[in-house]
Motif scaffolding. Structure first.
Motif, PDB file in Angstrom:
ATOM      1  N   GLU A  54      -0.426  50.817  19.708  1.00 39.25           N
ATOM      2  CA  GLU A  54       0.350  49.680  19.211  1.00 39.25           C
ATOM      3  C   GLU A  54       0.818  49.948  17.788  1.00 39.25           C
ATOM      4  O   GLU A  54       1.958  49.622  17.427  1.00 39.25           O
ATOM      5  N   ALA A  58       4.586  50.114  16.498  1.00 38.50           N
ATOM      6  CA  ALA A  58       4.986  49.242  15.389  1.00 38.50           C
ATOM      7  C   ALA A  58       5.645  50.044  14.281  1.00 38.50           C
ATOM      8  O   ALA A  58       6.594  49.590  13.642  1.00 38.50           O
ATOM      9  N   GLY A  65      16.367  43.852  13.208  1.00 40.02           N
ATOM     10  CA  GLY A  65      16.198  42.654  14.036  1.00 40.02           C
ATOM     11  C   GLY A  65      15.187  41.682  13.473  1.00 40.02           C
ATOM     12  O   GLY A  65      15.174  40.507  13.836  1.00 40.02           O
ATOM     13  N   ASN A  68      16.331  38.296  12.316  1.00 41.97           N
ATOM     14  CA  ASN A  68      16.558  37.223  13.289  1.00 41.97           C
ATOM     15  C   ASN A  68      15.307  36.399  13.497  1.00 41.97           C
ATOM     16  O   ASN A  68      15.332  35.178  13.476  1.00 41.97           O
ATOM     17  N   ILE A  69      14.194  37.082  13.724  1.00 42.15           N
ATOM     18  CA  ILE A  69      12.968  36.365  14.008  1.00 42.15           C
ATOM     19  C   ILE A  69      12.434  35.714  12.733  1.00 42.15           C
ATOM     20  O   ILE A  69      11.845  34.627  12.784  1.00 42.15           O
ATOM     21  N   LYS A  76      11.617  27.111  12.456  1.00 42.19           N
ATOM     22  CA  LYS A  76      10.502  26.470  13.163  1.00 42.19           C
ATOM     23  C   LYS A  76       9.636  25.682  12.200  1.00 42.19           C
ATOM     24  O   LYS A  76       9.220  24.571  12.482  1.00 42.19           O
TER      25      LYS A  76
ATOM     26  N   LEU B  62       0.532  31.657  10.647  1.00 42.79           N
ATOM     27  CA  LEU B  62       1.855  31.055  10.764  1.00 42.79           C
ATOM     28  C   LEU B  62       2.242  30.762  12.208  1.00 42.79           C
ATOM     29  O   LEU B  62       3.082  29.911  12.464  1.00 42.79           O
ATOM     30  N   PHE B  63       1.656  31.508  13.159  1.00 42.37           N
ATOM     31  CA  PHE B  63       2.001  31.226  14.551  1.00 42.37           C
ATOM     32  C   PHE B  63       0.778  31.014  15.427  1.00 42.37           C
ATOM     33  O   PHE B  63       0.904  30.628  16.584  1.00 42.37           O
ATOM     34  N   VAL B  93       3.106  43.787  13.099  1.00 42.01           N
ATOM     35  CA  VAL B  93       4.141  43.318  14.018  1.00 42.01           C
ATOM     36  C   VAL B  93       4.790  44.492  14.735  1.00 42.01           C
ATOM     37  O   VAL B  93       5.128  45.502  14.104  1.00 42.01           O
ATOM     38  N   ARG B  96      10.456  44.182  18.696  1.00 39.87           N
ATOM     39  CA  ARG B  96      10.948  44.509  20.047  1.00 39.87           C
ATOM     40  C   ARG B  96      12.464  44.684  20.030  1.00 39.87           C
ATOM     41  O   ARG B  96      13.138  44.227  19.087  1.00 39.87           O
ATOM     42  N   PRO B  99      14.632  41.173  19.155  1.00 37.78           N
ATOM     43  CA  PRO B  99      13.700  40.875  18.048  1.00 37.78           C
ATOM     44  C   PRO B  99      12.925  39.579  18.200  1.00 37.78           C
ATOM     45  O   PRO B  99      11.778  39.501  17.755  1.00 37.78           O
ATOM     46  N   VAL B 100      13.537  38.575  18.872  1.00 32.40           N
ATOM     47  CA  VAL B 100      12.796  37.318  18.954  1.00 32.40           C
ATOM     48  C   VAL B 100      11.612  37.427  19.909  1.00 32.40           C
ATOM     49  O   VAL B 100      10.788  36.528  19.996  1.00 32.40           O
ATOM     50  N   SER B 102       9.450  39.823  19.490  1.00 32.56           N
ATOM     51  CA  SER B 102       8.499  40.642  18.746  1.00 32.56           C
ATOM     52  C   SER B 102       7.092  40.075  18.848  1.00 32.56           C
ATOM     53  O   SER B 102       6.900  38.865  19.003  1.00 32.56           O
ATOM     54  N   THR B 103       6.124  40.997  18.776  1.00 27.86           N
ATOM     55  CA  THR B 103       4.736  40.597  18.979  1.00 27.86           C
ATOM     56  C   THR B 103       3.877  41.033  17.797  1.00 27.86           C
ATOM     57  O   THR B 103       4.272  41.878  16.995  1.00 27.86           O
ATOM     58  N   ASN B 105      -0.265  42.063  16.617  1.00 26.98           N
ATOM     59  CA  ASN B 105      -1.545  42.558  17.103  1.00 26.98           C
ATOM     60  C   ASN B 105      -2.672  41.722  16.506  1.00 26.98           C
ATOM     61  O   ASN B 105      -3.017  41.868  15.333  1.00 26.98           O
ATOM     62  N   GLN B 132      -0.570  42.270  21.743  1.00 30.60           N
ATOM     63  CA  GLN B 132       0.870  41.971  21.808  1.00 30.60           C
ATOM     64  C   GLN B 132       1.081  40.476  21.969  1.00 30.60           C
ATOM     65  O   GLN B 132       1.601  40.006  22.988  1.00 30.60           O
ATOM     66  N   ILE B 135       5.227  36.153  18.816  1.00 33.75           N
ATOM     67  CA  ILE B 135       5.239  35.419  17.553  1.00 33.75           C
ATOM     68  C   ILE B 135       5.949  34.086  17.726  1.00 33.75           C
ATOM     69  O   ILE B 135       5.530  33.067  17.200  1.00 33.75           O
ATOM     70  N   LEU B 136       7.057  34.105  18.495  1.00 34.52           N
ATOM     71  CA  LEU B 136       7.751  32.851  18.772  1.00 34.52           C
ATOM     72  C   LEU B 136       7.352  32.421  20.173  1.00 34.52           C
ATOM     73  O   LEU B 136       7.736  33.066  21.139  1.00 34.52           O
ATOM     74  N   ARG B 137       6.593  31.383  20.257  1.00 38.90           N
ATOM     75  CA  ARG B 137       6.200  30.935  21.595  1.00 38.90           C
ATOM     76  C   ARG B 137       7.260  29.994  22.132  1.00 38.90           C
ATOM     77  O   ARG B 137       7.890  29.276  21.381  1.00 38.90           O
ATOM     78  N   GLN B 139       8.556  26.716  23.580  1.00 39.21           N
ATOM     79  CA  GLN B 139       8.051  25.336  23.497  1.00 39.21           C
ATOM     80  C   GLN B 139       7.818  24.848  24.924  1.00 39.21           C
ATOM     81  O   GLN B 139       8.663  25.052  25.778  1.00 39.21           O
TER      82      GLN B 139
END
Lengths: 80, 140
Positions: A54, A58, A65, A68-69, A76, B62-63, B93, B96, B99-100, B102-103, B105, B132, B135-137, B139
């Motif tokens: 991982e 990473a 990108g 964007n997030i 949020k 944060l998440f 992080v 991905r 990007p939204v 993305s995960t 660890n 993994q 980060i954005l779950r 809703q």
């Protein structure tokens, strides 16, 4: 790699403060007991390898990108 | 970012020493934590030993506000951590292609002692978390 043969109940001492003991044994499994100071982490190798993989993924990814997030996360927290 | 960090200017006292390196990069022990405004709340752990290596980090709270990694006090003490204010906690992080998605660890949090400038990726044994975590779950 140092290879030692141990019988059921026998142990190996690593450095001065780590002991690995063969606690149980059958034809497919070895149950190992590990005594180590509490600051030393002991993990199944496949977990360590998963973390390594991982981390490598990473470190190799494209960064752009992430903006964007980052924006999505900021939005949020505004909604919260 | 490519060479974005190639000319990074930092002070010697900014350097964080990861004595064990980071799994997969065990020989890389010197890093600096960088905040780039466009990318906040993500931060960057940038290797400063000459290797072109950097990780995106995020504060897992944060998440995952109830994130409670099972880190022992002995592990904290090994990093010279004496009080909560010494600690910075991050997850690495994986960005991905989309990007939204993305995960992060959560099995290997990065623990930093900001006062003693030490860091370590600590592997936690907890079935609640994965390597993994989105980060954005979505809703519900």
């Amino acid at each position: 790699m140092l290879v030692l043969t141990r019988k059921l109940g026998e142990s190996i001492r690593i450095n001065d403060d780590i002991v690995v003991k063969v606690v149980d044994l059958d034809s497919r499994h070895v149950k190992l007991g590990i005594e180590a100071p509490r600051h030393i982490s002991v993990n199944r190798e496949e977990i360590y390898e998963r973390i390594q993989r991982e981390n490598k993924a990473a470190s190799a990814a494209q960064d752009q990108g992430l903006k964007n997030i980052a924006d999505a996360l900021k939005d949020k927290s505004k909604d919260a | 970012m490519g060479d974005f960090f190639a000319n990074l200017v930092y002070k010697k006292e900014d350097i964080l020493t990861f004595e064990a390196g980071i799994p997969g990069f065990e020989q890389n022990k010197s890093f600096v934590l960088v905040q780039v405004p466009d990318y906040l709340p993500f931060e960057w752990l940038v290797c400063v030993d000459g290797t072109h290596l950097r990780f995106a980090l995020i504060n897992p709270l944060l998440f995952t506000p109830d994130y409670e990694p099972s880190i022992t006090k002995e592990q904290l003490r090994e990093l010279g951590i004496e009080k909560p204010e010494d600690v910075l906690l991050y997850a690495i992080v994986t960005i991905r292609e989309n990007p939204v998605e993305s995960t992060a660890n959560l099995v290997g949090p990065v623990v930093i002692n900001r006062t003693k400038r030490l860091g370590k990726q600590i592997i936690i044994d907890d079935e609640r978390y994965g390597t993994q975590e989105p980060i954005l779950r979505q809703q519900p």
